[in-house]
Motif scaffolding. Sequence first.
Motif, PDB file in Angstrom:
ATOM      1  N   SER A 158       0.831  -1.197   0.000  1.00 10.15           N
ATOM      2  CA  SER A 158       0.000   0.000   0.000  1.00 10.15           C
ATOM      3  C   SER A 158       0.870   1.253   0.000  1.00 10.15           C
ATOM      4  CB  SER A 158      -0.925   0.005   1.221  1.00 10.15           C
ATOM      5  OG  SER A 158      -1.895   1.030   1.126  1.00 10.15           O
ATOM      6  N   LEU A 210      -5.893  -7.780   0.748  1.00 11.62           N
ATOM      7  CA  LEU A 210      -7.143  -7.020   0.728  1.00 11.62           C
ATOM      8  C   LEU A 210      -7.833  -7.035   2.086  1.00 11.62           C
ATOM      9  CD1 LEU A 210      -8.552  -8.122  -2.746  1.00 11.62           C
ATOM     10  CD2 LEU A 210      -7.641  -5.871  -2.144  1.00 11.62           C
ATOM     11  N   PRO A 250      -7.197  -2.827   3.748  1.00  9.14           N
ATOM     12  CA  PRO A 250      -8.310  -2.423   2.870  1.00  9.14           C
ATOM     13  C   PRO A 250      -8.224  -0.951   2.452  1.00  9.14           C
ATOM     14  CG  PRO A 250      -9.045  -2.475   5.142  1.00  9.14           C
ATOM     15  CD  PRO A 250      -7.618  -2.953   5.159  1.00  9.14           C
ATOM     16  N   THR A 251      -7.184  -0.628   1.685  1.00 13.36           N
ATOM     17  CA  THR A 251      -6.986   0.734   1.195  1.00 13.36           C
ATOM     18  C   THR A 251      -7.148   0.763  -0.315  1.00 13.36           C
ATOM     19  OG1 THR A 251      -4.611   0.501   0.809  1.00 13.36           O
ATOM     20  CG2 THR A 251      -5.307   1.125   3.038  1.00 13.36           C
ATOM     21  N   ALA A 252      -7.346   1.957  -0.853  1.00 14.40           N
ATOM     22  CA  ALA A 252      -7.440   2.109  -2.307  1.00 14.40           C
ATOM     23  C   ALA A 252      -6.130   1.715  -2.973  1.00 14.40           C
ATOM     24  CB  ALA A 252      -7.799   3.559  -2.651  1.00 14.40           C
ATOM     25  N   THR A 298      -3.891  -0.588  -1.895  1.00 11.38           N
ATOM     26  CA  THR A 298      -3.757  -2.040  -1.947  1.00 11.38           C
ATOM     27  C   THR A 298      -4.682  -2.633  -3.005  1.00 11.38           C
ATOM     28  OG1 THR A 298      -3.164  -2.136   0.389  1.00 11.38           O
ATOM     29  CG2 THR A 298      -3.936  -4.171  -0.614  1.00 11.38           C
ATOM     30  N   THR A 299      -5.887  -2.113  -3.100  1.00 13.75           N
ATOM     31  CA  THR A 299      -6.826  -2.601  -4.123  1.00 13.75           C
ATOM     32  C   THR A 299      -6.245  -2.417  -5.506  1.00 13.75           C
ATOM     33  OG1 THR A 299      -8.726  -2.126  -2.720  1.00 13.75           O
ATOM     34  CG2 THR A 299      -9.143  -2.325  -5.074  1.00 13.75           C
ATOM     35  N   TRP A 300      -5.631  -1.255  -5.757  1.00 12.92           N
ATOM     36  CA  TRP A 300      -4.999  -1.016  -7.071  1.00 12.92           C
ATOM     37  C   TRP A 300      -3.888  -2.014  -7.310  1.00 12.92           C
ATOM     38  CZ3 TRP A 300      -0.317  -0.237  -9.244  1.00 12.92           C
ATOM     39  CH2 TRP A 300      -0.282   0.303 -10.522  1.00 12.92           C
ATOM     40  N   VAL A 359      -3.428  -5.031  -6.069  1.00 14.82           N
ATOM     41  CA  VAL A 359      -3.948  -6.378  -6.293  1.00 14.82           C
ATOM     42  C   VAL A 359      -4.591  -6.486  -7.671  1.00 14.82           C
ATOM     43  CG1 VAL A 359      -5.741  -8.002  -5.559  1.00 14.82           C
ATOM     44  CG2 VAL A 359      -4.212  -6.954  -3.869  1.00 14.82           C
ATOM     45  N   ARG A 360      -5.375  -5.513  -8.042  1.00 21.61           N
ATOM     46  CA  ARG A 360      -6.050  -5.563  -9.341  1.00 21.61           C
ATOM     47  C   ARG A 360      -5.025  -5.639 -10.475  1.00 21.61           C
ATOM     48  NH1 ARG A 360     -11.056  -4.759 -10.992  1.00 21.61           N
ATOM     49  NH2 ARG A 360     -11.673  -4.108  -8.887  1.00 21.61           N
ATOM     50  N   LEU A 408     -11.730  -9.828  -7.237  1.00 18.03           N
ATOM     51  CA  LEU A 408     -11.768  -8.429  -7.647  1.00 18.03           C
ATOM     52  C   LEU A 408     -13.195  -7.898  -7.796  1.00 18.03           C
ATOM     53  CD1 LEU A 408      -8.862  -8.469 -10.256  1.00 18.03           C
ATOM     54  CD2 LEU A 408      -8.807  -7.639  -7.907  1.00 18.03           C
TER      55      LEU A 408
END
Length: 373
Positions: A193, A226, A230-232, A234-236, A238-239, A257
């Motif tokens: 992150s 995730l 749970p941050t934006a 980390t989501t980016w 992982v995606r 996802l």
Amino acid sequence: MASEYGLKRHFNGEAAHLLGGMIRPAHPAFDAEGYAAEVERRIPDKELKDRVLVLTEGLRTRLPQDYPGAVPILLSILGEELAEGEGMFNTSWYLMPVARFVEEYGLDHPELSLDAIEEITKRHTGEYAIRPYIERHYEPTMKRVARWAHSPSHNVRRLASEGVRPRLPWARTLDIFVKDPQPVLEILEPLRSDPSEYVRKSVANNLNDISKDTPGVALATALRWLEESPTAETTWTVRHGLRTLVKKGDQQALALLGATGGEWVHTSRLRVTPGSVAVGDTLVIDFEIENTDDRAHSVTVDYVVHHMRKNGRTIPKVFKLTTLELEAGERRSLRKSHPIKEVQTRKYYPGEHLVDIQVNGLVKATERFDLRT
């Protein structure tokens, strides 16, 4: 050499003259003119890495022959650290032979060389130079890499990830991490992150490398990240890191996802025009997509071009199209222009090609077009 393209075109006598001029203040005996002439004579017909090696070998013969005496001279020309967003290949490309110098000649001096790589990566990159040190001096190198992951410099943190990628492009494969990616994942933990997009992109590319050899490990790691972070950011990460599995239609990756309901989405009225094209033309792909369920779904829509090979077989290439939120019963029309253009990584062969529409990794419709010479 007017027809040359890409990064390799920069590595010539002019680049050698530039480097020589920068080295002279620290080492007045450096023969910049002879260096430039030698490089210009040796580079014809060579590709990028071999050209860089020519410049590196020229540095070796003109700098002090004791490696500890030569390295400080090269470090003196590095300049200011690159800021976020400054690209190493368009801002400081000329330092590639400096990094290669450490890669080729410094293995008998690991501590000095790791110090040098840390400084070089702030202005260029050390992702290639670090790899032989991982292979020959594993323990001290990995300890240093772990420390780099907590550096205040985004460039050094990025090196911590990029340098240990199992399948870094243009570099030797690190088989030790292909077989067991756990040491790599330990390096990535504090970076998942990271506030720097430059760093996160490397982390994602690293996770993507891991997914090619040990997809279960990559998926389990992505799920844990995730849940724990749970941050934006980390989501980016992982995606982007699961993109190869998504393109392959891996249902676990897609579900992780947030993709749902692929089995409820139907595709109709697929048209690929014109039906016959040549290199330089553009295909237009038109189709409709409908959610036949009574619930809304999030879907990832891709298209796949099956390129003809010389042996008559085809190889699929997945292209991203869009991600949609489809309400219950919603229908949409989609269009995509796809240029048939020359690229370095693909050679076109004439014949029938297929185009698939893929929703959440499931093929929903197929059409054909002919490629002519």
